[in-house]
Design a protein around this motif. Structure first.
Motif, mmCIF file in Angstrom:
data_model
loop_
_atom_site.group_PDB
_atom_site.id
_atom_site.type_symbol
_atom_site.label_atom_id
_atom_site.label_comp_id
_atom_site.label_asym_id
_atom_site.label_seq_id
_atom_site.Cartn_x
_atom_site.Cartn_y
_atom_site.Cartn_z
ATOM 1 N N GLU A 159 0.843 -1.197 0.000
ATOM 2 C CA GLU A 159 0.000 0.000 0.000
ATOM 3 C C GLU A 159 0.876 1.243 0.000
ATOM 4 O OE1 GLU A 159 -3.325 2.136 2.821
ATOM 5 O OE2 GLU A 159 -2.997 -0.008 3.018
ATOM 6 N N ALA A 160 0.591 2.161 -0.916
ATOM 7 C CA ALA A 160 1.326 3.421 -0.981
ATOM 8 C C ALA A 160 0.790 4.359 0.092
ATOM 9 C CB ALA A 160 1.180 4.055 -2.360
ATOM 10 N N LEU A 161 1.672 5.175 0.659
ATOM 11 C CA LEU A 161 1.266 6.096 1.710
ATOM 12 C C LEU A 161 0.587 7.345 1.159
ATOM 13 C CD1 LEU A 161 4.420 5.785 3.979
ATOM 14 C CD2 LEU A 161 2.222 4.589 4.181
ATOM 15 N N SER A 162 0.789 7.619 -0.125
ATOM 16 C CA SER A 162 0.162 8.785 -0.753
ATOM 17 C C SER A 162 -0.071 8.487 -2.226
ATOM 18 C CB SER A 162 1.051 10.023 -0.602
ATOM 19 O OG SER A 162 2.225 9.862 -1.389
ATOM 20 N N ASP A 189 2.169 6.238 -5.738
ATOM 21 C CA ASP A 189 1.584 5.158 -6.539
ATOM 22 C C ASP A 189 2.552 4.756 -7.650
ATOM 23 O OD1 ASP A 189 -0.533 3.388 -7.250
ATOM 24 O OD2 ASP A 189 -0.994 4.714 -8.945
ATOM 25 N N ARG A 190 2.673 3.464 -7.847
ATOM 26 C CA ARG A 190 3.553 2.890 -8.881
ATOM 27 C C ARG A 190 5.027 3.243 -8.675
ATOM 28 N NH1 ARG A 190 0.312 0.841 -13.063
ATOM 29 N NH2 ARG A 190 -1.777 1.658 -13.049
ATOM 30 N N THR A 191 5.456 3.193 -7.431
ATOM 31 C CA THR A 191 6.875 3.382 -7.119
ATOM 32 C C THR A 191 7.401 2.110 -6.466
ATOM 33 O OG1 THR A 191 6.420 4.334 -4.934
ATOM 34 C CG2 THR A 191 6.636 5.883 -6.792
ATOM 35 N N VAL A 192 8.712 2.017 -6.332
ATOM 36 C CA VAL A 192 9.344 0.865 -5.689
ATOM 37 C C VAL A 192 9.170 1.011 -4.182
ATOM 38 C CG1 VAL A 192 11.518 -0.345 -5.296
ATOM 39 C CG2 VAL A 192 10.995 0.570 -7.565
ATOM 40 N N ALA A 193 8.467 0.054 -3.573
ATOM 41 C CA ALA A 193 8.280 0.069 -2.124
ATOM 42 C C ALA A 193 9.432 -0.650 -1.424
ATOM 43 C CB ALA A 193 6.955 -0.593 -1.758
ATOM 44 N N ARG A 194 9.922 -1.736 -2.060
ATOM 45 C CA ARG A 194 11.002 -2.523 -1.459
ATOM 46 C C ARG A 194 11.694 -3.314 -2.551
ATOM 47 N NH1 ARG A 194 11.041 -7.753 0.786
ATOM 48 N NH2 ARG A 194 8.797 -7.919 0.527
ATOM 49 N N VAL A 195 13.005 -3.488 -2.436
ATOM 50 C CA VAL A 195 13.778 -4.293 -3.382
ATOM 51 C C VAL A 195 13.926 -5.692 -2.797
ATOM 52 C CG1 VAL A 195 15.971 -4.556 -4.584
ATOM 53 C CG2 VAL A 195 15.026 -2.273 -4.224
ATOM 54 N N VAL A 208 8.859 -4.884 -4.909
ATOM 55 C CA VAL A 208 7.477 -4.768 -4.461
ATOM 56 C C VAL A 208 7.035 -3.375 -4.884
ATOM 57 C CG1 VAL A 208 5.962 -4.670 -2.451
ATOM 58 C CG2 VAL A 208 7.824 -6.345 -2.534
ATOM 59 N N VAL A 209 5.884 -3.306 -5.543
ATOM 60 C CA VAL A 209 5.401 -2.038 -6.096
ATOM 61 C C VAL A 209 4.358 -1.433 -5.163
ATOM 62 C CG1 VAL A 209 4.285 -0.948 -8.081
ATOM 63 C CG2 VAL A 209 5.810 -2.899 -8.420
ATOM 64 N N ALA A 210 4.518 -0.146 -4.860
ATOM 65 C CA ALA A 210 3.552 0.569 -4.022
ATOM 66 C C ALA A 210 2.362 0.981 -4.887
ATOM 67 C CB ALA A 210 4.200 1.812 -3.408
ATOM 68 N N ARG A 211 1.150 0.750 -4.355
ATOM 69 C CA ARG A 211 -0.076 1.135 -5.065
ATOM 70 C C ARG A 211 -0.950 1.938 -4.117
ATOM 71 N NH1 ARG A 211 -1.331 -0.595 -10.169
ATOM 72 N NH2 ARG A 211 -2.485 1.328 -9.842
ATOM 73 N N TRP A 212 -1.475 3.005 -4.628
ATOM 74 C CA TRP A 212 -2.364 3.886 -3.869
ATOM 75 C C TRP A 212 -3.791 3.459 -4.140
ATOM 76 C CZ3 TRP A 212 -2.763 7.327 -0.144
ATOM 77 C CH2 TRP A 212 -3.855 8.191 -0.111
ATOM 78 N N GLU A 213 -4.538 3.291 -3.096
ATOM 79 C CA GLU A 213 -5.944 2.955 -3.259
ATOM 80 C C GLU A 213 -6.782 4.134 -2.814
ATOM 81 O OE1 GLU A 213 -7.328 -0.796 -1.890
ATOM 82 O OE2 GLU A 213 -5.490 -1.824 -2.467
ATOM 83 N N ARG A 214 -7.730 4.528 -3.655
ATOM 84 C CA ARG A 214 -8.646 5.610 -3.302
ATOM 85 C C ARG A 214 -9.553 5.145 -2.181
ATOM 86 N NH1 ARG A 214 -9.974 7.459 -9.442
ATOM 87 N NH2 ARG A 214 -8.002 8.493 -9.747
ATOM 88 N N SER A 215 -10.219 6.048 -1.606
ATOM 89 C CA SER A 215 -11.088 5.711 -0.471
ATOM 90 C C SER A 215 -12.130 4.673 -0.831
ATOM 91 C CB SER A 215 -11.764 6.977 0.057
ATOM 92 O OG SER A 215 -12.492 7.615 -0.983
ATOM 93 N N GLY A 216 -12.450 4.507 -2.134
ATOM 94 C CA GLY A 216 -13.402 3.502 -2.571
ATOM 95 C C GLY A 216 -12.779 2.112 -2.630
ATOM 96 N N GLY A 217 -11.486 1.977 -2.400
ATOM 97 C CA GLY A 217 -10.828 0.677 -2.378
ATOM 98 C C GLY A 217 -10.290 0.224 -3.717
ATOM 99 N N THR A 218 -10.297 1.070 -4.750
ATOM 100 C CA THR A 218 -9.755 0.680 -6.050
ATOM 101 C C THR A 218 -8.570 1.555 -6.389
ATOM 102 O OG1 THR A 218 -11.253 2.163 -7.220
ATOM 103 C CG2 THR A 218 -11.986 -0.117 -6.935
ATOM 104 N N PRO A 219 -7.547 0.983 -6.985
ATOM 105 C CA PRO A 219 -6.392 1.802 -7.360
ATOM 106 C C PRO A 219 -6.767 2.735 -8.499
ATOM 107 C CG PRO A 219 -6.105 -0.451 -8.097
ATOM 108 C CD PRO A 219 -7.372 -0.399 -7.301
ATOM 109 N N PRO A 220 -6.054 3.870 -8.635
ATOM 110 C CA PRO A 220 -6.329 4.761 -9.764
ATOM 111 C C PRO A 220 -5.992 4.078 -11.082
ATOM 112 C CG PRO A 220 -4.360 5.475 -8.588
ATOM 113 C CD PRO A 220 -4.977 4.344 -7.813
ATOM 114 N N SER A 221 -6.652 4.482 -12.135
ATOM 115 C CA SER A 221 -6.382 3.862 -13.440
ATOM 116 C C SER A 221 -5.035 4.321 -13.953
ATOM 117 C CB SER A 221 -7.483 4.218 -14.437
ATOM 118 O OG SER A 221 -7.487 5.620 -14.641
#
Length: 194
Positions: A148-151, A155-161, A179-192
């Motif tokens: 999970e991305a913190l902001s 989104d779509r950044t390297v969280a861990r190698v 491991v790829v960081a993904r941001w989820e909107r409050s609705g629970g779906t990642p941005p397109s």
């Protein structure tokens, strides 16, 4: 003696229609000489073609031998590096006289991994590890997990190698596993993607 009409014929045969006389094919004639010159020229061309073919075959053989030599030289670098790694592992094993702690074992295994990376570097293949937070790059990174991305900016950044990648110049030999960081909107779906 009766008078005879003067003969208008010559020794050379004249074809009908008054055309030029046809040269006789015989010893020393121009036609025979031209055929002989053509035959000699053809033989010279064949000799040149044979010599070219010999040169091409020789150069091809030399090129194959050179390639084998270059490959052997490159493999020698790897062989010698692996032999050194083998010897270092055995030396480390001989020095162990008690159970290793977690930190000692971690240090030992990292040192062995560094030796392997040094061997690869000797062949022109360098290890690279992406930085956490850098943008995910499909050409250099292979996703092996999701976090999970913190902001939204993360989104779509390297969280861990998970594992370093290896490249030979600009060519990626093995992508870094991340491991790829993904941001989820409050609705629970990642941005397109976009």
């Amino acid at each position: 003696m009766p008078e005879t009409e003067a003969s208008t014929t010559t020794d050379d045969p004249v074809p009908e229609g008054g055309a030029d006389p046809v040269p006789e094919a015989g010893p020393g004639s121009g036609l025979e000489h031209a055929v002989a010159e053509f035959t000699a020229a053809l033989a010279r061309q064949q000799d040149l073609a044979d010599r070219r073919e010999e040169i091409i075959t020789r150069l091809h053989t030399e090129l194959q031998e050179l390639r084998r030599g270059e490959l052997d030289a490159a493999l020698d670098l790897v062989r010698h590096g692996l032999i050194r790694l083998h010897d270092r592992i055995l030396r480390q094993a001989e020095q162990i006289d008690a159970p290793l702690g977690t930190d000692e074992l971690d240090a030992l295994l990292r040192a062995l991994a560094d030796d392997a990376a040094d061997t690869l570097a000797g062949t022109g293949t360098e290890r690279y590890a992406p930085e956490e937070g850098e943008p995910f790059d499909t050409a250099r990174h292979r996703p092996v997990g999701r976090a999970e991305a913190l902001s939204e900016e993360a989104d779509r950044t390297v969280a861990r190698v998970v594992a370093a990648g290896f490249a030979r110049g600009e060519r990626v030999v093995r992508k870094a596993e991340v491991v790829v960081a993904r941001w989820e909107r409050s609705g629970g779906t990642p941005p397109s993607a976009g």
